[in-house]
Write an enzyme that holds these catalytic residues in place. Structure first.
Site, PDB file in Angstrom:
ATOM      1  CE  LYS A   9     -26.529  35.874 135.300  1.00  0.00           C
ATOM      2  NZ  LYS A   9     -26.433  35.763 136.778  1.00  0.00           N
ATOM      3  CE1 TYR A  49     -22.594  31.752 137.085  1.00  0.00           C
ATOM      4  CE2 TYR A  49     -24.442  30.454 136.292  1.00  0.00           C
ATOM      5  CZ  TYR A  49     -23.823  31.678 136.472  1.00  0.00           C
ATOM      6  OH  TYR A  49     -24.451  32.829 136.043  1.00  0.00           O
ATOM      7  CG  ASN A 112     -27.516  38.564 138.851  1.00  0.00           C
ATOM      8  OD1 ASN A 112     -27.639  37.853 137.855  1.00  0.00           O
ATOM      9  ND2 ASN A 112     -26.563  38.389 139.738  1.00  0.00           N
ATOM     10  CG  HIS A 115     -21.749  35.648 133.379  1.00  0.00           C
ATOM     11  ND1 HIS A 115     -21.194  35.308 134.601  1.00  0.00           N
ATOM     12  CD2 HIS A 115     -20.762  35.495 132.449  1.00  0.00           C
ATOM     13  CE1 HIS A 115     -19.923  34.958 134.405  1.00  0.00           C
ATOM     14  NE2 HIS A 115     -19.638  35.062 133.109  1.00  0.00           N
ATOM     15  CD  GLU A 126     -16.691  33.333 132.251  1.00  0.00           C
ATOM     16  OE1 GLU A 126     -17.066  34.421 131.777  1.00  0.00           O
ATOM     17  OE2 GLU A 126     -16.778  33.046 133.460  1.00  0.00           O
TER      18      GLU A 126
HETATM   19  P1  TYD Z   1     -20.787  35.089 141.323  1.00  0.00           P
HETATM   20  O1  TYD Z   1     -19.810  34.505 140.351  1.00  0.00           O
HETATM   21  O2  TYD Z   1     -20.427  35.088 142.777  1.00  0.00           O
HETATM   22  O3  TYD Z   1     -21.185  36.598 140.957  1.00  0.00           O
HETATM   23  P2  TYD Z   1     -21.208  37.452 139.604  1.00  0.00           P
HETATM   24  O4  TYD Z   1     -22.330  36.957 138.730  1.00  0.00           O
HETATM   25  O5  TYD Z   1     -21.458  38.871 140.069  1.00  0.00           O
HETATM   26  O6  TYD Z   1     -19.849  37.289 138.955  1.00  0.00           O
HETATM   27  O7  TYD Z   1     -22.167  34.296 141.194  1.00  0.00           O
HETATM   28  C1  TYD Z   1     -22.623  33.847 139.955  1.00  0.00           C
HETATM   29  C2  TYD Z   1     -24.128  33.862 139.979  1.00  0.00           C
HETATM   30  O8  TYD Z   1     -24.618  32.993 140.972  1.00  0.00           O
HETATM   31  C3  TYD Z   1     -24.746  35.208 140.308  1.00  0.00           C
HETATM   32  O9  TYD Z   1     -24.790  36.093 139.193  1.00  0.00           O
HETATM   33  C4  TYD Z   1     -26.107  34.823 140.779  1.00  0.00           C
HETATM   34  C5  TYD Z   1     -25.857  33.476 141.480  1.00  0.00           C
HETATM   35  N1  TYD Z   1     -25.795  33.614 142.944  1.00  0.00           N
HETATM   36  C6  TYD Z   1     -26.905  33.267 143.684  1.00  0.00           C
HETATM   37  O10 TYD Z   1     -27.933  32.838 143.132  1.00  0.00           O
HETATM   38  N2  TYD Z   1     -26.851  33.395 145.052  1.00  0.00           N
HETATM   39  C7  TYD Z   1     -25.742  33.852 145.697  1.00  0.00           C
HETATM   40  O11 TYD Z   1     -25.747  33.955 146.956  1.00  0.00           O
HETATM   41  C8  TYD Z   1     -24.597  34.232 144.919  1.00  0.00           C
HETATM   42  C9  TYD Z   1     -23.357  34.766 145.582  1.00  0.00           C
HETATM   43  C10 TYD Z   1     -24.655  34.075 143.545  1.00  0.00           C
END
Ligand code: TYD
Length: 154
Positions: A9, A49, A112, A115, A126
């Site tokens: 990211k 998303y 974070n 992905h 994907e």
């Molecule tokens: P998600 O698909 O729930 O998690 P992951 O990436 O661990 O598979 O969410 C996708 C992305 O959405 C996540 O990486 C960061 C963002 N996100 C937020 O910004 N706030 C939130 O509260 C959540 C749950 C996700």
């Protein structure tokens, strides 16, 4: 063998962590089957998303994913989806276990770093969203005999 999608990211690209994160996947024994830099837009992010488009944080999430180019990777290995999700860690970096990518590099629920596809079915979907078929390469992994037992690398 299974192939999964990873996105490095903007939080990874901007912090100069591309090499460090790719190194982790390589050292684990995952094979890089595809890799490219891309600038994401709203169209692809609304599909990627789709499960989150109605969440209040979606505009901020889309903004964070468009803030700079990303690096898309196709990673191949036995049970690659599970292995890579394990390496990625819990969504919120503050709660991710140390030793995971998010647990080692992130303090955020959104910024974070990576992905990773969450199931074999979503990996197939994907990968087709981010890569044309000819951008994913199938080639012999020279070290396969040392990464897997003979009855594992099927
Ligand atoms: P998600 O698909 O729930 O998690 P992951 O990436 O661990 O598979 O969410 C996708 C992305 O959405 C996540 O990486 C960061 C963002 N996100 C937020 O910004 N706030 C939130 O509260 C959540 C749950 C996700």
């Amino acid at each position: 063998m299974e192939t999964t999608l990873v996105l490095l990211k903007p939080s990874c690209v901007q912090r100069g962590l591309i090499g460090e994160i790719i190194n982790r996947f390589e050292r684990r024994g995952l094979q890089i089957s595809g890799m490219k830099m891309m600038q994401l837009d709203d169209e692809i992010l609304r599909k990627h998303y789709a499960h989150l488009v109605n969440k209040p944080f979606f505009p901020a999430l889309a903004g964070s994913m468009k803030a700079s180019p990303i690096v898309a990777m196709a990673l191949t290995g036995v049970e690659a989806v599970t292995v890579v999700r394990g390496m990625t860690g819990f969504t919120n970096g503050r709660r991710a276990d140390p030793g995971t990518i998010r647990g080692d590099y992130s303090m955020s629920n959104q910024q974070n770093i990576v992905h990773a596809s969450d199931s074999p079915e979503s990996a197939v979907e994907e990968l087709s969203r981010f890569f044309a078929p000819e951008e994913i390469y199938q080639y012999n992994h020279a070290l396969a005999g040392y990464l897997y037992a003979t009855d594992e690398a099927l």
